[in-house]
Write a protein that holds these residues in place. Structure first.
Motif, PDB file in Angstrom:
ATOM      1  N   PHE A 137     -14.949  -9.206  -8.701  1.00 40.02           N
ATOM      2  CA  PHE A 137     -14.901  -8.505  -9.979  1.00 40.02           C
ATOM      3  C   PHE A 137     -16.209  -7.770 -10.258  1.00 40.02           C
ATOM      4  N   ILE A 138     -17.343  -8.445 -10.018  1.00 34.84           N
ATOM      5  CA  ILE A 138     -18.615  -7.777 -10.311  1.00 34.84           C
ATOM      6  C   ILE A 138     -19.058  -6.886  -9.144  1.00 34.84           C
ATOM      7  N   GLY A 139     -18.178  -6.719  -8.166  1.00 35.27           N
ATOM      8  CA  GLY A 139     -18.438  -5.751  -7.110  1.00 35.27           C
ATOM      9  C   GLY A 139     -19.295  -6.279  -5.985  1.00 35.27           C
ATOM     10  N   LEU A 140     -19.477  -7.610  -5.890  1.00 35.18           N
ATOM     11  CA  LEU A 140     -20.295  -8.157  -4.812  1.00 35.18           C
ATOM     12  C   LEU A 140     -19.481  -9.063  -3.892  1.00 35.18           C
ATOM     13  N   GLY A 141     -18.164  -9.009  -4.017  1.00 39.33           N
ATOM     14  CA  GLY A 141     -17.328  -9.822  -3.133  1.00 39.33           C
ATOM     15  C   GLY A 141     -16.557  -8.919  -2.201  1.00 39.33           C
ATOM     16  N   LEU A 142     -15.252  -9.172  -2.077  1.00 41.08           N
ATOM     17  CA  LEU A 142     -14.409  -8.302  -1.263  1.00 41.08           C
ATOM     18  C   LEU A 142     -14.304  -6.953  -1.961  1.00 41.08           C
ATOM     19  N   SER A 143     -14.131  -5.904  -1.152  1.00 40.10           N
ATOM     20  CA  SER A 143     -13.933  -4.609  -1.781  1.00 40.10           C
ATOM     21  C   SER A 143     -12.738  -3.941  -1.114  1.00 40.10           C
ATOM     22  N   PRO A 144     -12.069  -3.031  -1.822  1.00 41.73           N
ATOM     23  CA  PRO A 144     -10.912  -2.349  -1.245  1.00 41.73           C
ATOM     24  C   PRO A 144     -11.293  -1.718   0.082  1.00 41.73           C
ATOM     25  N   PRO A 145     -10.390  -1.632   1.057  1.00 39.69           N
ATOM     26  CA  PRO A 145      -8.949  -1.882   1.006  1.00 39.69           C
ATOM     27  C   PRO A 145      -8.538  -3.350   1.027  1.00 39.69           C
ATOM     28  N   ALA A 146      -9.466  -4.311   1.135  1.00 43.33           N
ATOM     29  CA  ALA A 146      -9.064  -5.712   1.058  1.00 43.33           C
ATOM     30  C   ALA A 146      -8.363  -5.923  -0.278  1.00 43.33           C
ATOM     31  N   CYS A 147      -7.280  -6.714  -0.257  1.00 44.99           N
ATOM     32  CA  CYS A 147      -6.480  -6.854  -1.474  1.00 44.99           C
ATOM     33  C   CYS A 147      -6.359  -8.327  -1.856  1.00 44.99           C
ATOM     34  N   SER A 148      -7.145  -8.738  -2.847  1.00 43.32           N
ATOM     35  CA  SER A 148      -7.012 -10.095  -3.375  1.00 43.32           C
ATOM     36  C   SER A 148      -6.857  -9.956  -4.878  1.00 43.32           C
ATOM     37  N   TRP A 149      -6.585 -11.063  -5.555  1.00 49.04           N
ATOM     38  CA  TRP A 149      -6.435 -10.990  -7.012  1.00 49.04           C
ATOM     39  C   TRP A 149      -7.733 -10.518  -7.655  1.00 49.04           C
ATOM     40  N   GLY A 150      -8.865 -10.897  -7.039  1.00 49.06           N
ATOM     41  CA  GLY A 150     -10.158 -10.475  -7.582  1.00 49.06           C
ATOM     42  C   GLY A 150     -10.351  -8.969  -7.500  1.00 49.06           C
ATOM     43  N   ASP A 198      -0.169   1.516 -10.235  1.00 51.89           N
ATOM     44  CA  ASP A 198      -1.586   1.868 -10.407  1.00 51.89           C
ATOM     45  C   ASP A 198      -1.803   3.374 -10.240  1.00 51.89           C
ATOM     46  N   GLU A 199      -3.061   3.798 -10.118  1.00 55.81           N
ATOM     47  CA  GLU A 199      -3.347   5.233 -10.159  1.00 55.81           C
ATOM     48  C   GLU A 199      -2.846   5.977  -8.916  1.00 55.81           C
ATOM     49  N   LEU A 200      -2.479   5.243  -7.867  1.00 58.71           N
ATOM     50  CA  LEU A 200      -1.913   5.899  -6.688  1.00 58.71           C
ATOM     51  C   LEU A 200      -0.401   5.709  -6.616  1.00 58.71           C
ATOM     52  N   GLY A 201       0.170   5.162  -7.710  1.00 53.54           N
ATOM     53  CA  GLY A 201       1.606   4.957  -7.741  1.00 53.54           C
ATOM     54  C   GLY A 201       2.061   3.749  -6.943  1.00 53.54           C
ATOM     55  N   ARG A 202       1.106   2.849  -6.631  1.00 53.94           N
ATOM     56  CA  ARG A 202       1.489   1.654  -5.881  1.00 53.94           C
ATOM     57  C   ARG A 202       2.050   0.601  -6.839  1.00 53.94           C
ATOM     58  N   ASP A 203       3.097  -0.098  -6.409  1.00 55.58           N
ATOM     59  CA  ASP A 203       3.761  -1.085  -7.252  1.00 55.58           C
ATOM     60  C   ASP A 203       2.854  -2.306  -7.411  1.00 55.58           C
ATOM     61  N   LEU A 204       2.474  -2.634  -8.654  1.00 55.81           N
ATOM     62  CA  LEU A 204       1.512  -3.714  -8.882  1.00 55.81           C
ATOM     63  C   LEU A 204       2.086  -5.067  -8.494  1.00 55.81           C
ATOM     64  N   PHE A 205       3.404  -5.250  -8.716  1.00 52.20           N
ATOM     65  CA  PHE A 205       4.028  -6.522  -8.366  1.00 52.20           C
ATOM     66  C   PHE A 205       3.874  -6.793  -6.865  1.00 52.20           C
ATOM     67  N   ALA A 206       4.139  -5.764  -6.068  1.00 52.36           N
ATOM     68  CA  ALA A 206       3.989  -5.918  -4.616  1.00 52.36           C
ATOM     69  C   ALA A 206       2.543  -6.231  -4.249  1.00 52.36           C
ATOM     70  N   ARG A 207       1.595  -5.589  -4.959  1.00 53.75           N
ATOM     71  CA  ARG A 207       0.186  -5.808  -4.651  1.00 53.75           C
ATOM     72  C   ARG A 207      -0.279  -7.205  -5.054  1.00 53.75           C
ATOM     73  N   VAL A 208       0.206  -7.678  -6.215  1.00 52.27           N
ATOM     74  CA  VAL A 208      -0.184  -9.016  -6.652  1.00 52.27           C
ATOM     75  C   VAL A 208       0.378 -10.074  -5.703  1.00 52.27           C
ATOM     76  N   ASP A 268       0.829  -1.204   0.000  1.00 55.00           N
ATOM     77  CA  ASP A 268       0.000   0.000   0.000  1.00 55.00           C
ATOM     78  C   ASP A 268       0.871   1.265   0.000  1.00 55.00           C
ATOM     79  N   GLN A 269       2.118   1.093  -0.449  1.00 52.48           N
ATOM     80  CA  GLN A 269       3.035   2.222  -0.474  1.00 52.48           C
ATOM     81  C   GLN A 269       2.795   3.054  -1.742  1.00 52.48           C
ATOM     82  N   THR A 270       2.309   4.287  -1.565  1.00 51.93           N
ATOM     83  CA  THR A 270       2.013   5.108  -2.738  1.00 51.93           C
ATOM     84  C   THR A 270       3.275   5.825  -3.201  1.00 51.93           C
ATOM     85  N   GLY A 271       3.257   6.291  -4.447  1.00 48.34           N
ATOM     86  CA  GLY A 271       4.443   6.968  -4.989  1.00 48.34           C
ATOM     87  C   GLY A 271       4.042   7.980  -6.030  1.00 48.34           C
ATOM     88  N   ASN A 272       5.040   8.656  -6.559  1.00 43.86           N
ATOM     89  CA  ASN A 272       4.752   9.689  -7.554  1.00 43.86           C
ATOM     90  C   ASN A 272       4.635   9.119  -8.966  1.00 43.86           C
TER      91      ASN A 272
END
Lengths: 288, 306
Positions: free
Chosen positions: A226-239, A71-81, A52-56
Motif C-alpha cells: 500500500f505504501i509503495g514499498l512492497g509488491l508493485s504491479p504487474p504483481a497482483c495481490s490484495w495489497g 478499473d481504469e483499464l476496464g479490467r473486472d475487479l472481481f476477477a482481479r480480487v 488482466d483482460q482489459t475492456g472498454n
C-alpha cells in the motif's frame, strides 16, 4: 504421553472446535480461500473475465456484469480480487512456514541447551523484537529487492521471534518430564530427542501461534504494498489492488473497498479461528 | 532507578553503533544510488556531485567519515532536499511524529483500558459481547483501510474534516483516530483478559470479605494488579504506533519521520535513512527503559536487571 494420547488431544480439540459455530464458520471461509488460491495457481479461473483482460467499460461501479466494477483499464475487479488471493494467501502461508522453520530451530536450541546459550539467544530475540517490523521489512526489502522473494524473506525475518520464544518455553518445561529422561537413558541423540519426543508434545501452542502468523503476514504484505514499498504491479495481490484503489478513493471508492474487504474477512477469520483453536487445545483457558 | 537509567544509556551505545553500521552497510550494498534518477545529467556532473558528497571514495573511508561525524552529533546531509542537513529535517519532522504518536497512544489507553475493564466486570453481558466484537474487528482491520474509511466518511462524504497535512487541531483528529484503532483493540482485549484473571485471585476475595466496597476493591486491588501486563505491552505498543505512523503519515501527507523515511528509502537518500533509523532506535530504547521504571513503581517486588 504415549502416541495414543497425542492422537486423542487433536481429535478432542477438533470435536470442541465443531461445537463453536463461529470458529467453524471461519474455518470454512479459510478453506474456501485456500481452494480459491490453489485454483488460481493451477490456472483455473472461476470468474467470467481474465484478471488482466482489459475492456472498454472502464471505471464502472458494481453491476450484474461486473460484480465489483471495473478499473481504469476496464479490467473486472472481481476477477482481479479472486486472482489476488493467489499471492496474498500464498504469502501468508509461506511466511508462516518460514517462521515455523526458523523459530523452531532457534527455539529448540535455546530450550534444549538452556543456560548461557539460552540467554544469549534470547537476547537476540529481544533485539529483533525491539525493532519496528515495518522498518526492518523496508530495509531488508531494499537489500534483497522488492519481488515476491524479497517480500517473503523480509516478512519471514520479522515473524519468527514469537515461535522461537514459544518453542523454547515449551521445551524448557518438557525437559523435566520423565519420558525425556527415559529417551536420554535409552541413548537417543539430541536431534532425535528434540524431533521425536519434545516437538510433538509442544505442537499445540505452536500451531495456534502459526494461525496468528498467517493473518499478520497478509496484513504486513498489504500494508507494505500500500505504501509503495512492497509488491508493485504487474504483481497482483490484495495489497497492490488496494494501493491502486487508494489513488482514486475520491472518485471511485469501489476500487479500494473490495480488496480491503477481502483482506479484512481473511484476517478476521484467521484471528477468530486462532482464538478458538487456543481454547480448544487448552481446556483451562476456556473460561476467558 | 538512576543507576538503571545510567546502565541503559551505557548499553545503548553499542546497540546504536551496530544499528548505524548495519544500516550503513545495507544502503550501500543495495543496487541503485541517490543520483540514478537524474538520467539527463552528463557523467562529469554526476562525478562532481558524488565528489561533493564524498561518495566517490572507497566505502570503508566513507564509513570512517560518517562515524567520525556521527560522534560529533552530525547526521550528515540529505541528497534529495538540497542544502538541508539530516539534523535539520529530523528536528522538523520529529515533533510532528511525536505529537501524532502521543495523541494516538493516549487515545488508545483512554478508550481501550476502560472498555476492557468494563467488558471483564460485566462478563457475558451484551456490553461484553459488543466490546469484544469491536476489539476483534479492530485488530483485523489494516490501518490503511481505517484511514480510507475515515477519509471517505468525514472528508469526502460529510466534508467536515480536513484529510491532509498537519496544521491545526482539526487536522489531527482523523490521523489520531486512524493510528489508535488497532492499539485500542489490542489494549481492550489484553485488559479484559488481565482483569478476569485478577478477579479470580484470593486477595480479591479477602478484600471483599474484610468489608471493602465493590468499587474500592476494583480500584485498589483489581486494577492495580491487572494493569501490570498492560504496562508490559507499552514497549511493543510503541513499536506498533511507530509502524502505524508510517502508514498514517503516508495516507494523510503528514510531514513526520515515517513519511521522510519512506521517501528517503525510495530516493536512496543514504544519510537520511540512517539518521531516521537511529532516531527510531533511540526512541525504542527510551520507551523500554520507561516501561521498566513503571514496573518498579507498580510492583516494588519486581527487580529489573539493568
Amino acid at each position: 504421553m504415549s502416541g495414543k494420547k497425542h492422537y486423542g488431544l487433536w481429535s478432542e480439540a477438533w470435536m470442541r472446535l465443531q461445537k463453536m459455530p463461529r470458529a467453524m464458520f471461519c474455518f470454512w471461509i479459510i478453506l474456501g480461500l485456500l481452494l480459491l488460491s490453489l485454483s488460481s495457481w493451477l490456472g483455473l479461473n472461476p470468474t467470467a473475465y481474465g484478471f488482466d483482460q482489459t475492456g472498454n467499460e472502464i471505471l464502472q461501479g458494481p453491476s450484474a456484469a461486473h460484480l465489483m466494477g471495473t478499473d481504469e483499464l476496464g479490467r473486472d475487479l472481481f476477477a482481479r480480487v479472486i486472482y489476488g488471493a493467489r499471492l496474498s494467501i500464498a504469502i501468508g502461508f509461506s511466511v508462516a512456514g518460514i517462521a515455523f522453520i526458523i523459530g523452531t530451530i532457534y527455539g529448540s536450541i535455546a530450550g534444549f541447551y538452556g543456560g548461557k546459550i539460552d540467554s544469549l539467544l534470547m537476547r537476540g530475540v529481544d533485539i529483533a523484537y525491539a525493532l519496528p517490523d515495518l522498518l526492518v521489512m523496508i530495509l531488508i526489502g531494499v537489500l534483497v529487492g522488492r519481488g515476491t522473494a524479497g517480500i517473503l524473506l523480509s516478512l519471514g525475518l520479522v515473524s519468527w521471534m514469537g515461535t522461537a520464544r514459544l518453542v523454547r518455553a515449551q521445551l524448557l518445561q518438557l525437559q523435566s518430564e520423565e519420558f525425556i529422561d527415559a529417551a536420554k537413558a535409552a541413548g537417543r541423540n539430541t536431534a532425535e530427542i528434540i524431533i521425536k519426543h519434545l516437538l510433538p508434545n509442544a505442537m499445540g501452542p505452536i500451531i495456534v501461534a502459526l494461525t496468528f502468523t498467517v493473518p499478520s503476514a497478509i496484513l504486513s504484505e498489504s500494508t507494505l504494498s500500500f505504501i509503495g514499498l512492497g509488491l508493485s504491479p504487474p504483481a497482483c495481490s490484495w495489497g497492490t489492488l488496494a494501493s491502486d484503489g487508494w489513488r482514486s478513493l475520491r472518485t471511485h471508492p469501489h476500487l479500494i473497498f473490495f480488496p480491503s474487504l477481502f483482506i479484512f474477512i481473511t484476517v478476521l477469520s484467521f484471528n477468530q479461528l486462532g482464538d478458538a483453536l487456543r481454547d480448544a487445545l487448552d481446556p483451562r483457558s476456556r473460561k476467558r | 532507578m538512576l543507576l538503571l537509567v545510567f546502565k541503559r544509556a551505557l548499553s545503548a551505545i553499542p546497540v546504536l553503533w551496530i544499528v548505524a553500521s548495519l544500516t550503513f552497510l545495507m544502503v550501500r550494498i543495495v543496487p541503485g544510488g541517490p543520483f540514478d534518477l537524474d538520467k539527463a545529467l552528463p557523467p562529469e556532473v554526476v562525478a562532481n556531485i558524488k565528489a561533493k558528497y564524498q561518495l566517490d571514495k572507497p566505502v570503508l573511508e566513507q564509513y570512517g567519515i560518517y562515524m567520525a561525524r556521527l560522534c560529533r552529533g552530525d547526521l550528515g546531509v540529505s541528497y534529495k532536499y538540497a542544502n538541508r542537513t539530516v539534523n535539520d529535517i529530523l528536528a522538523d519532522a520529529f515533533p510532528v511524529s511525536m505529537q501524532l504518536g502521543l495523541l494516538g497512544l493516549s487515545l488508545s489507553i483512554l478508550v481501550g483500558v476502560p472498555l476492557g475493564t468494563a467488558a471483564a466486570l460485566k462478563r457475558g453481558s451484551y456490553l461484553d459481547g459488543i466490546c469484544m466484537l469491536i476489539a476483534g474487528l479492530g485488530v483485523s482491520i489494516p490501518g490503511f483501510v481505517v484511514g480510507a474509511l475515515l477519509i471517505f466518511v468525514f472528508g469526502i462524504w460529510l466534508k467536515i474534516l480536513p484529510v491532509a497535512l498537519w496544521e491545526s487541531w482539526r487536522h489531527m483528529i482523523l490521523p489520531a483516530l486512524t493510528l489508535s484503532a488497532s492499539p485500542t483493540a489490542y489494549l481492550a482485549r489484553l485488559t479484559r483478559a488481565s482483569v478476569l484473571d485478577v478477579l479470580d485471585r484470593d486477595y480479591v476475595r479477602t478484600a471483599r470479605s474484610k468489608g471493602l466496597s465493590y468499587w474500592q476493591t476494583i480500584t485498589a486491588h483489581v486494577l492495580r494488579n491487572a494493569l501490570i501486563p498492560v504496562v508490559t505491552v507499552l514497549g511493543p505498543l510503541t513499536a506498533i504506533l511507530v509502524t502505524g505512523s508510517f502508514v498514517v503519515e503516508y495516507i494523510y501527507a503528514i510531514p513526520g519521520m515515517g513519511r521522510f523515511f519512506i521517501t528517503a528509502v525510495s530516493n536512496r537518500d543514504y544519510d537520511l535513512i540512517i539518521g531516521t533509523t537511529l532516531v527510531f532506535g533511540v526512541l525504542l530504547i527510551i520507551t523500554n527503559t520507561i516501561v521498566d521504571i513503571a514496573y518498579m513503581l507498580l510492583d516494588p517486588r519486581m527487580k529489573v536487571e539493568g
